[in-house]
Structures are given as C-alpha cells and as structure tokens.
Enzyme design. Structure first.
Site: not given
Ligand SMILES: *Cc1c(COP(=O)(O)O)cnc(C)c1O
Length: 411
Positions: A198, A226, A257
């Site tokens: 990210s 992502h 997301k």
């Molecule tokens: C955002 C993210 C998470 C956590 O996701 P949530 O559903 O908000 O707990 C886990 N791993 C990665 C790579 C992320 O970018």
C-alpha cells in the site's frame, strides 16, 4: 482511578507529540466519495480532534481505498437497506452458535467463485482473517516465510503462531529462494505476501513466487486487500494480474476497500483448509458475525463486478491518465499500473507542506514520511477511484502542478 498510570500514558503521549508522530484525524461530514465535505479545525481549539470546527470545506478526495467508488454507490446502499429489512440489523452471535444466515453462506460461495477458489470463511475484518489464519494451520514443525514489508495484521498473525519465522527482503525473489532452501527440512513452508503493497503500489511477483513454491514444495498466501475487485482483466486480483489464478493456496482479503468499503474480511482457499479454519480460527470462533447489511450488500457488489468490468476499466483508465499527466508535469512517480500513486518528494517537511497546500486548493491527499515509510523517502500518496471523473483528475493535476512549482519540486 490510578493516577500514576494515567500520568505515565500522558507522558508517553507527550513524547509521541514531541517526535512529531501524533496522528490526528480529519473529520468528514458527508458520505465517502470523490467529493467530500471535511471540517476545518478551529486553530484555537487545541488538538483539533474535538467536534468544534470553524466551518466545512468541500474537497476532492484522493486518499480513500474506495477504488471502485462503491462506498456510497446507490445499488450498494439499496442492497444494504434490503438486507436490513429481510435479515435484520445484527446477529448478536458468533457464527457457530446462532449467527449464520443464508446470505453469509451465499456471500462465502460468491467470493470463492469470484476468486477462483473452493470455499471462503468470513471475518469481522481482514485484520482478523490474517490474525486467525496461521495458528490453526501451522506449528513448530513448519515455517512461515514473510515479505519484510507485509501488513501489520500478517505480522501479528505470525506472532500468534508457533511456526518458525523467516523474513525475505521486500519483493526479492533471490532472497526468498535462500529462505526456502534454509527451511527445506521442515514439514510445511508457507510464503506470505501482500498482493499489492500500500505504500509503494508495488504488485507482488506472484508468478515467480508460485514457481518457487512449486520448486520447493511450499504453500502460497496472498493478502489481496489492495487488489481484490480491480487488479487483473476482470478484477479478481493479483493472481489474475500475474496469470496464476488457481495456483494460490490461500487468499485473504477485505470487504472494507474496493468491495464496498464497509468492513469485513475473508480467507479463501481449498475446502479442507477453510473447514479447519471454521473449526479452529479464534477470531472466527470468538467474534461476532458480519452484519447482515454488509453480507447482503457484498453479494450485490460481487454480482455487479462479475457481470461487467466497467468500474475496474474506468479505474484503470483513470490510473493511466493520472500517472501519464503527472509524469509529463515532471513529478517523480513510483511503480506502475496500480491506482496507488506515490508522488515522491523525499523530504518529510516538503511532504507535509505539500499536502497542506493541496488541501488549501481543495485536494485532499496524505503525506507519508518516516516511520511510515523509510527515512528520505517521504511522499504524497494519491489513490485513484472509479468515482473520479476526468475533471476531478484535471483539477488535482493542476493543483499538484501549482503547488509543485511553488515548493520547487518541479520546474
Ligand atoms: C487494509 C488491510 C488489511 C486490514 O483490512 P481490514 O478489513 O480493514 O481489517 C489487511 N491487510 C492489508 C494488506 C491491508 O491493506
């Protein structure tokens, strides 16, 4: 009330503040989207974290993980409403007591077919999916081989497991091979990577990782948080983008997301593995069921994305357009293809000034600097969305150019 304890915490908070590492939260007063309304903090109001503000400001949002623009999409909102009417507000239970509805099973199956796997298990968040995936499947006889820049939730999940731990240099396949050789005598080895990273928008080399896994008889886990919904020709994720669908043993991902943006996570893979997680994964066994509104809306999201690639195509076009125009304007941009676009500024102070000046121009982005990224690699991270129209992108590019000239970042 323990005064000494509170004083210690207050002192530690003071240290965080002095180091310039205090995180503040900007308050949004509208729904999430390409255009949002934010509160302008009252400078006389201390930390700026309270509700008092000196007014609101409409800004273009370039820092949400709202890749497909589904966070406030009318069809998604309608589906959530419908699910509340037919399945209620909450389950007041974990899955195995009395918390599994038909829509939870339907969503698990839809996710599996979207991702090209056999079965899926839902969690309250991807943080929980990663927290609960290792401990039930591996022990002292096994090894977890993890990319050095993997997400915090993977690091925490690995900590909860007794397996031996090896770390390979970020995205370095030669070092991964060294670690695979080192651990060859163990029962099972699992290679773990974020599908997309990210901070840099780097996309994992899953094709090479799968080849190494075949050669050294290892398992592969990709965290698709992502990636799910937009990477690859039909948006299935990194495995589609790298041409290795069907070769990834375990996929973890989020509903928070691209796939709607509410919350919820999942792990997907072969049915035996998913069944073991249902039996033993602690965040699944001991935490409440995903809300019915999210399950119902997520089903509609997956139906939409399976029917047409319009949204991921628009995101791809926006990404290409923005990356090209910003490159032409003279900015130094990292990575390729990913809608995470790091604009490299290198200097932490410039990154902060740049983000503040952009907000003045009505463009909301975040500057990242040490310790979130390595020292000397400060940047502004732009995240594109299918919700952005060309005029949004043009406005952002113009604002970047104006501020970039003023701060002597570009000519
Ligand atoms: C955002 C993210 C998470 C956590 O996701 P949530 O559903 O908000 O707990 C886990 N791993 C990665 C790579 C992320 O970018």
């Amino acid at each position: 009330m323990n005064k000494k304890f509170v004083e210690r915490i207050a002192a530690e908070l003071g240290e965080i503040g002095k180091a310039g590492l205090m995180k503040t939260e900007r308050i949004i007063t509208s729904a999430q989207g390409a255009e949002i309304e934010v509160m302008i903090p009252d400078p006389g109001n201390g930390s700026g974290s309270g509700m008092a503000g000196k007014g609101h400001k409409k800004v273009l949002n370039f820092c949400a993980n709202n890749y497909l623009g589904l966070s406030s999409h009318p069809a998604v909102i309608e589906a959530a409403h419908k699910a509340i009417e037919t399945h209620g507000y909450g389950m007041s239970s974990v899955r195995f007591i009395c918390g599994t509805q038909d829509i939870h099973k339907e969503l698990e199956q839809k996710l599996a077919s979207f991702l090209g796997t056999e079965d899926t298990i839902l969690y309250a968040a991807a943080f929980d999916a990663n927290g609960g995936v290792f401990e039930p499947l591996f022990n002292e006889q096994d090894a977890i081989i993890s990319d050095a820049l993997n997400h915090a939730s993977i690091i925490d999940g690995v900590r909860l497991c007794k397996a031996q731990r090896l770390r390979y240099e970020h995205n370095n396949m030669a070092d991964l091979e060294v670690k695979l050789k080192e651990s060859q005598s163990l029962r099972n080895r699992i290679i773990v990577t974020d599908g997309s990273f990210s901070m840099d928008g780097t996309i994992a080399q899953l094709d090479k990782i799968c080849d190494l896994a075949d050669r050294y008889d290892a398992i592969v886990l990709s965290d698709e948080c992502h990636s799910s919904g937009f990477l690859g020709k039909t948006g299935r994720g990194t495995h589609e983008y790298r041409g290795v669908m069907g070769r990834i043993d375990l996929i973890t991902g989020t509903l928070g997301k691209a796939l709607g943006g509410a919350s919820g996570g999942f792990t997907s893979g072969r049915k035996e593995i998913i069944e073991m997680l249902r039996q033993r994964s602690r965040p699944y066994l001991f935490s409440n069921t995903l809300a019915p509104s999210i399950a119902g809306a997520s089903i509609v999201v997956l139906d939409m994305l399976s029917e047409t690639t319009t949204l991921r195509d628009k995101l791809e076009a926006n990404t290409k357009y923005f990356r090209r125009k910003m490159g032409e304007a003279g900015f130094d941009i990292k990575a390729v293809d990913h809608p995470i676009v790091p604009i490299m500024l290198y200097d932490a102070v410039i990154a902060q000034q740049f983000a503040a000046a952009l907000l003045e121009e009505g463009v909301y982005v975040i500057g990242f600097f040490y310790p979130v990224v390595a020292k000397g690699l400060a940047r502004i991270r732009v995240q594109l969305s299918a919700a952005h129209e060309e005029h949004h992108l043009d406005k952002a590019i113009a604002a970047f150019t104006k501020v970039g000239r003023k701060l002597n970042v570009i000519k």
